[in-house]
Scaffold this active site. Sequence first.
Site, PDB file in Angstrom:
ATOM      1  CE1 TYR A 104       0.430   1.745   4.312  1.00 34.99           C
ATOM      2  CE2 TYR A 104       0.723  -0.630   4.556  1.00 34.99           C
ATOM      3  CZ  TYR A 104       0.864   0.665   5.046  1.00 34.99           C
ATOM      4  OH  TYR A 104       1.449   0.876   6.281  1.00 34.99           O
ATOM      5  CB  CYS A 105       1.884   3.798  -1.698  1.00 33.08           C
ATOM      6  SG  CYS A 105       1.049   3.614  -3.289  1.00 33.08           S
ATOM      7  CB  THR A 106       0.015   8.416  -0.713  1.00 29.42           C
ATOM      8  OG1 THR A 106       1.139   8.470   0.158  1.00 29.42           O
ATOM      9  CG2 THR A 106      -0.921   9.582  -0.396  1.00 29.42           C
ATOM     10  CB  ILE A 113      -3.775   5.658   2.517  1.00 29.77           C
ATOM     11  CG1 ILE A 113      -2.636   4.659   2.768  1.00 29.77           C
ATOM     12  CG2 ILE A 113      -4.400   6.086   3.832  1.00 29.77           C
ATOM     13  CD1 ILE A 113      -1.387   5.287   3.346  1.00 29.77           C
TER      14      ILE A 113
END
Length: 349
Positions: free
Chosen positions: A197-199, A226
Amino acid sequence: MALYNKVNKQELKQRLIAETIKRITVSFYRYVIISDPATLRDDLFRQWRALNIFGRIYIAREGINAQMAVPESNWEAFLEQLYSDPRFKDVPMKIAVEDDGKSFYKLVIKVRKKIVADGLDDDAFDVTNVGKHLTAKEFNEAMDTEGVVVVDMRNSYESEIGHFENALTPDVDTFREELPLVVEQLKDKKDKKILLYCTGGIRCEKASAYMRHHGFSDVNQLHGGIIEYARQVKAQSLVSKFKGKNFVFDERLGESITAEVISECHQCGAPCDTHTNCANEACHLLFIQCEACEEKYQGCCTPACQATLTLPEEERRLKRKAAAKEADSLTVYKSRLRPNLKETFKPNS
């Protein structure tokens, strides 16, 4: 019309504060071949400036990566213009979780070699062979799988203020550092379910393909990152397994996903998740500072920087000039992302 901003930063920020219009903070990206990035850059600058859009946009031959603040009254016109280009038709939009409309104060569009600096030779592996995209609900369910490995593909200063439960949060400053480090750290887990996961999802697109290239068999990624996870959690009344705040790369520097504060002030150690840049522009250190320390040290990271604020403007200008000469130094860059303020602010220091 000039295809760049000519007004100084202070005036632009004052104009933004005085604005009464409502803006929508949004981010989007797409990996797509762009044969002439420079021409597209100028075309988009003309279009978006006419719509009074602010933001930071990177364009490269491999695609586009954008974070923007769009006037609500021009939102439909913006989408109509963007989607009329077949390369960007129906590109998913990630709307900010917390938004006061003050995320950007000017429009900046730059042509770069890549839309995310990853340090990879894209000809060495299949960048389209990405992992499986998961919704928020699917990501939550996958986290309950026995032996699953959850990996935060962001930098340490991002994960410090918020991350998923039991996630691996590599101690890195850049994405290019993280990719080979994660592959090395997980080399004995290539048969495990990997959740990335990342932004907003863009870093995971490249990371998942890179991991699959290195033999990981079950690579998955949080679709929309996210930002989209938080939206789906709210819309579907799901339990948020992300705790704390999501770091964002605009004037806000963060948006709360849950109420938990999982980090602390770098100066006094009080619970805090508010990033700021040192008020001494010759330093501009990114660090976490609580309200009490902000008032006590005038927004500075150390007493030395606070003392600099009292110097005559000419002396401060010379310090800024000296700092600019060192700006390309990796050591200086890392020191600005890794504040070690605890020694300075020990009791009785």
